[in-house]
Design a protein around this motif. Sequence first.
Motif, short mmCIF file in Angstrom:
data_model
loop_
_atom_site.label_atom_id
_atom_site.label_comp_id
_atom_site.label_asym_id
_atom_site.label_seq_id
_atom_site.Cartn_x
_atom_site.Cartn_y
_atom_site.Cartn_z
N ASP A 8 0.59 -1.40 0.03
CA ASP A 8 -0.56 0.15 -0.34
C ASP A 8 1.14 1.41 -0.08
OD1 ASP A 8 0.99 -1.34 2.48
OD2 ASP A 8 -0.11 0.93 3.17
N ASN A 34 -3.50 -2.13 -2.62
CA ASN A 34 -3.90 -3.41 -1.87
C ASN A 34 -4.84 -4.78 -2.12
OD1 ASN A 34 -6.84 -3.17 -3.06
ND2 ASN A 34 -6.03 -1.24 -2.91
N GLN A 55 0.65 -5.61 6.39
CA GLN A 55 -0.38 -5.50 6.69
C GLN A 55 -0.89 -3.91 5.43
OE1 GLN A 55 -1.73 -5.29 9.32
NE2 GLN A 55 -0.82 -5.27 11.35
N PRO A 57 -4.59 -1.98 4.06
CA PRO A 57 -6.18 -1.95 4.61
C PRO A 57 -7.00 -3.01 3.68
CG PRO A 57 -4.60 0.35 3.07
CD PRO A 57 -3.80 -0.59 3.12
N GLY A 58 -7.88 -2.51 4.64
CA GLY A 58 -8.51 -3.85 3.35
C GLY A 58 -8.64 -5.33 3.88
N ASN A 60 -5.47 -7.98 4.53
CA ASN A 60 -3.81 -8.10 4.58
C ASN A 60 -3.54 -9.27 3.75
OD1 ASN A 60 -3.93 -11.03 5.93
ND2 ASN A 60 -4.72 -9.72 7.91
#
Length: 249
Positions: A8, A34, A55, A57-58, A60
């Motif tokens: 990300d 992502n 790690q 967003p949304g 993993n």
Amino acid sequence: MNAIIVDDERLARNELKRLLEDFPRINIVAEAANADEAIELIEEHQPDLLFLDIQMPGKNGFELLEVLEDRVPEVIFTTAYDEYALKAFEYNALDYLMKPIDSARLAEAILKVEEEFKKATQVQTNVANHNYLTENDQVFVKDGEKCWFVKLGTVRLFESMGNYVRLHFEDQKPMILKSLNSLEERLDPKNYFRANRKHIINLQWVEKIEPWFSGGLLVTLKNGEKTTQIEKIEISRRQAIKFKDLMSL
């Protein structure tokens, strides 16, 4: 070897691409910020390798691999967190690189990739020559101080345990240092079927088949001669389609 970078952080993707310029055999075909982007790109490009952050967003990185089911390329995790290392290798990762990525460690990881692809090339040669292990072949298995000379037809289940595979026969469950992917390529597909990411089943040991969640199947295996344990293995939705084709007239 075609690869996709999944991270990300744009700066992290750019830095990794810069480091990979020293490895011309690695061809970066796409990058994703992502997991959802990555799923579409993996479907489109069918890469050999993922450089995967954990790690994000949304979903993993681990959840991404779960979604991929049986289409998982080789994986090198790239992360700023060391607490996921053990779990990473449960997903058969080739390596686990800590950010900021050191060029020497990256070189070690790429070497592992190249060695894995050499093995895959040899496996493809074996397949082309139909050099499969069949149910009538016998193999030597050593786990710690114990040894077995096992006829493959007696092995009802092969279970991935990270970089090891557990063999289920009679009441024994020894482990061998081999990946499930490499083992799958050596087994005769007429007798052995990849049910999901973690299991290969011996079709001769299938006792019952039931519909399961999301279009999958649930297979019950026959008991070994010395065990009363009932083993139920889920066949993933994607593999269920292949299974039905294989087992139908």
